[in-house]
Scaffold this motif. Structure first.
Motif, PDB file in Angstrom:
ATOM      1  N   SER A   1       0.824  -1.210   0.000  1.00 52.95           N
ATOM      2  CA  SER A   1       0.000   0.000   0.000  1.00 52.95           C
ATOM      3  C   SER A   1       0.856   1.258   0.000  1.00 52.95           C
ATOM      4  CB  SER A   1      -0.927  -0.011   1.219  1.00 52.95           C
ATOM      5  OG  SER A   1      -1.774  -1.128   1.194  1.00 52.95           O
ATOM      6  N   LEU A   2       1.915   1.267   0.805  1.00 51.39           N
ATOM      7  CA  LEU A   2       2.786   2.448   0.851  1.00 51.39           C
ATOM      8  C   LEU A   2       3.512   2.645  -0.478  1.00 51.39           C
ATOM      9  CD1 LEU A   2       4.312   2.160   4.452  1.00 51.39           C
ATOM     10  CD2 LEU A   2       2.524   3.724   3.653  1.00 51.39           C
ATOM     11  N   ALA A   3       3.924   1.541  -1.114  1.00 48.02           N
ATOM     12  CA  ALA A   3       4.564   1.654  -2.426  1.00 48.02           C
ATOM     13  C   ALA A   3       3.602   2.252  -3.444  1.00 48.02           C
ATOM     14  CB  ALA A   3       5.060   0.281  -2.887  1.00 48.02           C
ATOM     15  N   CYS A   4       2.347   1.844  -3.384  1.00 46.75           N
ATOM     16  CA  CYS A   4       1.348   2.391  -4.308  1.00 46.75           C
ATOM     17  C   CYS A   4       1.101   3.873  -4.042  1.00 46.75           C
ATOM     18  CB  CYS A   4       0.037   1.608  -4.184  1.00 46.75           C
ATOM     19  SG  CYS A   4       0.127  -0.067  -4.839  1.00 46.75           S
ATOM     20  N   LEU A   5       1.053   4.249  -2.761  1.00 46.89           N
ATOM     21  CA  LEU A   5       0.884   5.675  -2.437  1.00 46.89           C
ATOM     22  C   LEU A   5       2.050   6.497  -2.966  1.00 46.89           C
ATOM     23  CD1 LEU A   5      -0.547   5.716   1.205  1.00 46.89           C
ATOM     24  CD2 LEU A   5      -1.584   6.757  -0.818  1.00 46.89           C
ATOM     25  N   ALA A   6       3.259   5.957  -2.858  1.00 46.86           N
ATOM     26  CA  ALA A   6       4.432   6.673  -3.370  1.00 46.86           C
ATOM     27  C   ALA A   6       4.361   6.830  -4.886  1.00 46.86           C
ATOM     28  CB  ALA A   6       5.702   5.935  -2.963  1.00 46.86           C
ATOM     29  N   LEU A   7       3.896   5.802  -5.576  1.00 46.28           N
ATOM     30  CA  LEU A   7       3.783   5.877  -7.041  1.00 46.28           C
ATOM     31  C   LEU A   7       2.664   6.797  -7.478  1.00 46.28           C
ATOM     32  CD1 LEU A   7       4.262   2.097  -7.933  1.00 46.28           C
ATOM     33  CD2 LEU A   7       5.847   3.948  -8.471  1.00 46.28           C
ATOM     34  N   ALA A   8       1.609   6.925  -6.660  1.00 47.00           N
ATOM     35  CA  ALA A   8       0.439   7.708  -7.060  1.00 47.00           C
ATOM     36  C   ALA A   8       0.615   9.205  -6.848  1.00 47.00           C
ATOM     37  CB  ALA A   8      -0.796   7.224  -6.295  1.00 47.00           C
ATOM     38  N   ARG A   9       1.594   9.600  -6.046  1.00 50.67           N
ATOM     39  CA  ARG A   9       1.712  11.030  -5.743  1.00 50.67           C
ATOM     40  C   ARG A   9       2.230  11.807  -6.956  1.00 50.67           C
ATOM     41  NH1 ARG A   9       6.995  12.451  -4.581  1.00 50.67           N
ATOM     42  NH2 ARG A   9       8.409  10.675  -4.327  1.00 50.67           N
ATOM     43  N   ARG A  10       1.904  13.073  -6.975  1.00 45.38           N
ATOM     44  CA  ARG A  10       2.279  13.929  -8.096  1.00 45.38           C
ATOM     45  C   ARG A  10       3.798  14.071  -8.167  1.00 45.38           C
ATOM     46  NH1 ARG A  10      -0.027  18.326  -6.512  1.00 45.38           N
ATOM     47  NH2 ARG A  10      -2.066  17.786  -7.372  1.00 45.38           N
ATOM     48  N   GLY A  11       4.342  13.959  -9.364  1.00 46.44           N
ATOM     49  CA  GLY A  11       5.770  14.139  -9.574  1.00 46.44           C
ATOM     50  C   GLY A  11       6.605  12.889  -9.391  1.00 46.44           C
ATOM     51  N   ALA A  12       5.975  11.753  -9.019  1.00 45.24           N
ATOM     52  CA  ALA A  12       6.735  10.526  -8.775  1.00 45.24           C
ATOM     53  C   ALA A  12       7.034   9.763 -10.053  1.00 45.24           C
ATOM     54  CB  ALA A  12       5.975   9.630  -7.814  1.00 45.24           C
ATOM     55  N   LYS A  13       6.460  10.180 -11.183  1.00 40.68           N
ATOM     56  CA  LYS A  13       6.617   9.441 -12.442  1.00 40.68           C
ATOM     57  C   LYS A  13       6.206   7.980 -12.276  1.00 40.68           C
ATOM     58  CE  LYS A  13       8.290  12.923 -14.775  1.00 40.68           C
ATOM     59  NZ  LYS A  13       7.511  13.533 -15.870  1.00 40.68           N
ATOM     60  N   GLY A  14       5.151   7.767 -11.513  1.00 44.00           N
ATOM     61  CA  GLY A  14       4.692   6.411 -11.252  1.00 44.00           C
ATOM     62  C   GLY A  14       4.010   5.793 -12.459  1.00 44.00           C
ATOM     63  N   ASP A  15       4.259   4.520 -12.670  1.00 47.32           N
ATOM     64  CA  ASP A  15       3.640   3.765 -13.758  1.00 47.32           C
ATOM     65  C   ASP A  15       2.385   3.078 -13.234  1.00 47.32           C
ATOM     66  OD1 ASP A  15       3.284   1.098 -15.357  1.00 47.32           O
ATOM     67  OD2 ASP A  15       4.476   2.399 -16.659  1.00 47.32           O
ATOM     68  N   LEU A  16       1.269   3.235 -13.940  1.00 49.12           N
ATOM     69  CA  LEU A  16      -0.002   2.693 -13.461  1.00 49.12           C
ATOM     70  C   LEU A  16       0.025   1.166 -13.418  1.00 49.12           C
ATOM     71  CD1 LEU A  16      -2.771   3.366 -12.435  1.00 49.12           C
ATOM     72  CD2 LEU A  16      -3.577   3.606 -14.790  1.00 49.12           C
ATOM     73  N   LYS A  17       0.669   0.515 -14.389  1.00 47.80           N
ATOM     74  CA  LYS A  17       0.788  -0.946 -14.342  1.00 47.80           C
ATOM     75  C   LYS A  17       1.614  -1.379 -13.132  1.00 47.80           C
ATOM     76  CE  LYS A  17       1.186  -3.734 -17.786  1.00 47.80           C
ATOM     77  NZ  LYS A  17       1.685  -4.460 -18.989  1.00 47.80           N
ATOM     78  N   ARG A  18       2.666  -0.654 -12.866  1.00 47.85           N
ATOM     79  CA  ARG A  18       3.513  -0.990 -11.714  1.00 47.85           C
ATOM     80  C   ARG A  18       2.746  -0.806 -10.410  1.00 47.85           C
ATOM     81  NH1 ARG A  18       8.788  -1.795 -12.116  1.00 47.85           N
ATOM     82  NH2 ARG A  18      10.062  -1.864 -10.228  1.00 47.85           N
ATOM     83  N   LEU A  19       1.921   0.228 -10.361  1.00 49.69           N
ATOM     84  CA  LEU A  19       1.113   0.469  -9.163  1.00 49.69           C
ATOM     85  C   LEU A  19       0.159  -0.699  -8.911  1.00 49.69           C
ATOM     86  CD1 LEU A  19      -0.467   3.769  -8.015  1.00 49.69           C
ATOM     87  CD2 LEU A  19      -1.925   1.763  -8.208  1.00 49.69           C
ATOM     88  N   ILE A  20      -0.504  -1.169  -9.947  1.00 49.73           N
ATOM     89  CA  ILE A  20      -1.442  -2.290  -9.764  1.00 49.73           C
ATOM     90  C   ILE A  20      -0.681  -3.552  -9.373  1.00 49.73           C
ATOM     91  CG2 ILE A  20      -3.161  -3.718 -10.919  1.00 49.73           C
ATOM     92  CD1 ILE A  20      -3.863  -1.306 -12.634  1.00 49.73           C
ATOM     93  N   ALA A  21       0.555  -3.699  -9.892  1.00 48.31           N
ATOM     94  CA  ALA A  21       1.373  -4.847  -9.495  1.00 48.31           C
ATOM     95  C   ALA A  21       1.684  -4.802  -8.006  1.00 48.31           C
ATOM     96  CB  ALA A  21       2.664  -4.871 -10.313  1.00 48.31           C
ATOM     97  N   TYR A  22       2.070  -3.637  -7.509  1.00 47.30           N
ATOM     98  CA  TYR A  22       2.334  -3.511  -6.072  1.00 47.30           C
ATOM     99  C   TYR A  22       1.053  -3.704  -5.262  1.00 47.30           C
ATOM    100  CZ  TYR A  22       7.236  -2.087  -6.076  1.00 47.30           C
ATOM    101  OH  TYR A  22       8.607  -2.083  -6.178  1.00 47.30           O
ATOM    102  N   SER A  23      -0.077  -3.306  -5.816  1.00 44.86           N
ATOM    103  CA  SER A  23      -1.335  -3.541  -5.098  1.00 44.86           C
ATOM    104  C   SER A  23      -1.589  -5.030  -4.931  1.00 44.86           C
ATOM    105  CB  SER A  23      -2.501  -2.871  -5.834  1.00 44.86           C
ATOM    106  OG  SER A  23      -2.912  -3.622  -6.965  1.00 44.86           O
ATOM    107  N   SER A  24      -1.134  -5.841  -5.906  1.00 47.66           N
ATOM    108  CA  SER A  24      -1.289  -7.290  -5.797  1.00 47.66           C
ATOM    109  C   SER A  24      -0.498  -7.848  -4.622  1.00 47.66           C
ATOM    110  CB  SER A  24      -0.848  -7.978  -7.091  1.00 47.66           C
ATOM    111  OG  SER A  24      -1.720  -7.673  -8.154  1.00 47.66           O
ATOM    112  N   VAL A  25       0.659  -7.257  -4.331  1.00 53.36           N
ATOM    113  CA  VAL A  25       1.436  -7.695  -3.162  1.00 53.36           C
ATOM    114  C   VAL A  25       0.605  -7.515  -1.896  1.00 53.36           C
ATOM    115  CG1 VAL A  25       3.521  -7.300  -1.792  1.00 53.36           C
ATOM    116  CG2 VAL A  25       3.627  -7.156  -4.292  1.00 53.36           C
ATOM    117  N   GLY A  26      -0.088  -6.370  -1.795  1.00 54.70           N
ATOM    118  CA  GLY A  26      -0.934  -6.136  -0.634  1.00 54.70           C
ATOM    119  C   GLY A  26      -2.133  -7.054  -0.592  1.00 54.70           C
TER     120      GLY A  26
END
Length: 529
Positions: free
Chosen positions: A306-331
């Motif tokens: 969850s914390l990894a997803c929050l870090a990816l979702a914040r503005r300016g983090a250049k987070g990848d949406l596929k990567r975010l959903i992958a980390y959500s699977s860990v949770g």
């Protein structure tokens, strides 16, 4: 029924071999590639029909009984058998695998990922399906291992040959992690089979379960401890459990859309299924010793993901949406492991329910993210929220609404499938099995509940940024932005079953729990709650 189950498992293998042959002249359509893609849809459709027939012919009054069995001696000296069968634990996962593979084949017919020939793609997809179906259908430890390994090579090539950027390193990381885990698991499986004198899962579960009358378990406490540790490591890598998860985000980010759907929707379930099918009934004493450690690692995974997803979702983090959903699977898979670690009917039923719910919801989300990348050319959250001016609600309202639906289902909104599994896993932690520390599990439950709040936070943040746009970045719409297409016909056909089943499982959880609960009681004899 036994022949039907064997046919469901073997047919994709035959279809894979046929996909590599030249197409008959009358079936080429507009070209050879279209013919082989049509072949993939046909074979996976027939397999899905077979799985549905198995479900319809299943004796729902006795879901704990092993049904549609085929039992043939293979290596008599080691008592290794070709033993297939399904019960209330394996049937939902079998149908889920057949459904997701068919939807992937259908989606690929209209949107084939860029890469080498379609023949190789379809052949690998069918081998992957056969291996996954076999994993959920076999009842022999050695066959389970062979099926478990069978999926690795096709998934490796799907990532390495049809994936996106960084696909080479991601594919190697996937294969190395899973192969190393599997080597350790094989040692544990051999130890169990040789010590017990049989590799048959049904016989092992009957002889070693608590409260059995067979003169005590065949496996000593020490053997059970070593078996749980060795087999558990291999299963934990595939699940994936923190800290053995690091291959997953890279694999998902690089994989083609259908690869991500199958990886999240069915391949991750093979690990947690192994915990329930093998370790809980075969080595209950060893599982009880390691259960608190499993629960602790699962809880860390929930918070970490969850914390990894929050870090990816914040503005300016250049987070990848596929990567975010992958980390959500860990949770999310952390909740599954937490439920299993409670060793209670409530927790294990919650884990099995969450397995199916995660397959439906995350499969839908990866379909949506893949389609979003096709439309906008990116999955970078900052670009989607800012420079590309995605604002899906205004430009493609049906697509945006469906993405929001997938997000709220994933965060566990009551009335949708994601709610029940996580709630039952937490309830199982509230009152774990006898012999487990209740104060420790209450702590795990509290952290798990915090994880649900963090999950809601990052998913709602993603919905706000992608569907509404970033309020502080309102660029002029890019040229051609108005032409962004909404949901297409083939997308509607591929995604609707997932939406319907997500709602149905959320509103009528008894349909799934009625299958799993009697089977879980049979796997956990003597456990009353």
């Amino acid at each position: 029924m036994g022949l039907l189950l064997a046919a469901v498992v073997v047919l994709p293998l035959l279809g894979s071999a046929a996909a590599l042959l030249p197409a008959p002249p009358g079936l080429k359509g507009t070209g050879p590639e279209q013919a082989v893609l049509r072949h993939g849809v046909t074979v996976t459709g027939v397999v899905l029909a077979g799985a549905v027939l198995l479900a319809l012919g299943f004796d729902h009054d006795h879901p704990a009984a092993m049904q549609a069995e085929t039992d043939i001696s293979w290596i008599p000296a080691l008592d290794i058998r070709i033993h297939f069968g399904i019960d209330g634990v394996s049937l939902p996962l079998l149908v889920l695998t057949a459904l997701l593979t068919f939807l992937c084949a259908l989606y690929s017919y209209f949107r084939m990922p860029s890469g080498p020939s379609a023949k190789g793609f379809v052949a690998l997809l069918l081998v992957l399906e056969s291996g996954t179906l076999a994993t959920f259908a076999v009842l022999d430890l050695m066959l389970f291992f062979l099926a478990f390994e069978m999926v690795l090579i096709p998934m490796y090539f799907l990532i390495a040959r049809w994936g996106g950027a960084e696909r080479g390193p991601a594919a190697w990381k996937f294969i190395l992690y899973t192969l190393l885990g599997s080597v350790v698991m094989l040692l544990g499986l051999l130890l169990v089979g040789l010590e017990a004198g049989t590799f048959d899962m049904v016989a092992l579960g009957t002889d070693n379960g608590p409260g059995t009358d067979g003169g005590g378990p065949q496996l000593s406490h020490t053997v059970q401890l070593v078996a749980v540790l060795a087999i558990g490591i291999g299963l934990a890598v595939k699940t994936p459990m923190w800290p053995l998860h690091s291959w997953l985000p890279d694999a998902h980010t690089a994989a083609p859309t259908v690869g991500s759907v199958l990886l999240a929707g069915v391949l991750l379930k093979m690990g947690t299924y192994g915990f329930v099918r093998i370790l809980l009934p075969v080595a209950p004493d060893g599982m009880q010793t390691f259960a608190p450690y499993l629960a602790a690692l699962a809880t860390v995974g929930i918070i970490y993901g969850s914390l990894a997803c929050l870090a990816l979702a914040r503005r300016g983090a250049k987070g990848d949406l596929k990567r975010l959903i992958a980390y959500s699977s860990v949770g999310h898979m952390g909740f599954v492991l937490l439920g299993i670690s409670t060793m209670t009917r409530t927790g294990v039923n919650g884990a099995l329910f969450a397995n199916v719910a995660h397959g439906l919801i995350t499969g839908l989300l990866f379909f949506l993210v893949g389609a979003l990348k096709d439309r906008t050319g990116t999955t970078d959250l900052d670009q989607l929220a800012g420079s590309t001016g995605a604002a899906l609600y205004g430009r493609v309202p049906r697509f945006g609404g469906l993405l929001a639906f997938g997000a709220v289902a994933s965060l566990g909104l009551p009335g949708l499938a994601g709610f029940w599994g996580e709630m039952l896993a937490l309830l199982g932690a509230f009152q774990p099995a006898d012999g487990l520390s209740r104060p420790a599990y209450l702590t795990f439950m509290a952290f798990g509940a915090v994880g649900t709040l963090l999950t809601a936070a990052y998913l709602l943040l993603v919905v706000r940024r992608v569907c509404m746009g970033d309020p502080e970045q309102q660029p002029e719409p890019a040229e051609g932005a108005a032409a962004l297409p909404d949901i297409r016909g083939h997308e509607f056909a591929a995604w609707t079953p997932l939406v319907v089943l997500t709602v149905l499982a959320g509103l009528w959880p008894a349909a799934l729990l009625g299958l799993t609960d009697p089977a879980v009681q049979d796997l956990l004899p003597g456990v009353t709650r």
